[in-house]
Design a protein around this motif. Structure first.
Motif, mmCIF file in Angstrom:
data_model
loop_
_atom_site.group_PDB
_atom_site.id
_atom_site.type_symbol
_atom_site.label_atom_id
_atom_site.label_comp_id
_atom_site.label_asym_id
_atom_site.label_seq_id
_atom_site.Cartn_x
_atom_site.Cartn_y
_atom_site.Cartn_z
ATOM 1 N N ASP A 2 -18.030 -14.057 21.096
ATOM 2 C CA ASP A 2 -19.210 -13.206 21.046
ATOM 3 C C ASP A 2 -19.320 -12.524 19.683
ATOM 4 N N MET A 3 -18.219 -12.274 19.055
ATOM 5 C CA MET A 3 -18.236 -11.622 17.743
ATOM 6 C C MET A 3 -18.629 -12.588 16.639
ATOM 7 N N ALA A 10 -26.232 -14.409 11.257
ATOM 8 C CA ALA A 10 -26.558 -13.633 10.066
ATOM 9 C C ALA A 10 -26.471 -14.496 8.809
ATOM 10 N N LEU A 11 -25.577 -15.439 8.829
ATOM 11 C CA LEU A 11 -25.425 -16.345 7.684
ATOM 12 C C LEU A 11 -26.405 -17.516 7.734
#
Length: 147
Positions: A2-3, A10-11
Motif C-alpha cells: 500500500d505504501m 507519483a512517479l
C-alpha cells in the motif's frame, strides 16, 4: 504494498516500465561493446602510462641517488687526495726549510768560529807583544822608581 502504490503513481510509472527496462537492457548490451570497451581501453592505456611514468620516476630517482653517492665518493676521494698532496708539499717545504736553516746555522757557526779564532789570535799576538814589552816597561818602571 500500500505504501509503494502512491510512490509509483507519483512517479507516473505504468505498465510500460517493463518494456522500457527491457529496451534499456537491449540497448545497453548492444552499445556496451562499442562505447564501454573503448573507454576501458583508454582507461587501461592511461593507467599504463601513469604506472610506467611512476616506475620510470622511481628509476630516475634511484639513478639520481646513485649519482649522488658517486659524486660524494668522488668528492671525498678528491678531498683526501688534496689533503695528502698538501701534507706532502708541506713536509717537503718543511724539510727544505730545515735544510736551509741547518746550512745557515753551519755558515754562521763557521763565521763565528773564524772570528773567534781571529780574535783569539789577535789577543795572543797582543799578549805576546805586551809580554815582550813588559820587560822594557818593568825596567822603565824600576828606573823611574829608583830615580
Amino acid at each position: 504494498m500500500d505504501m509503494i502504490k502512491p510512490i509509483i503513481e507519483a512517479l507516473l510509472i505504468d505498465k510500460t516500465v517493463l518494456i522500457q527496462f527491457g529496451l534499456l537492457l537491449l540497448f545497453f548490451n548492444l552499445l556496451a561493446p562499442l562505447f564501454f570497451k573503448r573507454i576501458q581501453e583508454i582507461l587501461e592505456i592511461r593507467e599504463g602510462k601513469t604506472t610506467k611514468l611512476e616506475n620510470n620516476a622511481h628509476a630516475v630517482y634511484k639513478q639520481a641517488e646513485d649519482l649522488a653517492e658517486q659524486y660524494k665518493a668522488k668528492i671525498e676521494k678528491t678531498h683526501q687526495d688534496s689533503q695528502n698532496e698538501n701534507h706532502k708539499r708541506k713536509s717537503e717545504i718543511l724539510s727544505k726549510e730545515k735544510e736551509l736553516i741547518k746550512a745557515e746555522e753551519e755558515k754562521i757557526s763557521s763565521e763565528y768560529e773564524d772570528r773567534k779564532s781571529k780574535i783569539l789570535k789577535d789577543m795572543t799576538d797582543k799578549r805576546v807583544t805586551v809580554m815582550t814589552e813588559a820587560d822594557k816597561l818593568a825596567s822603565n818602571l824600576v828606573e823611574k822608581l829608583t830615580k
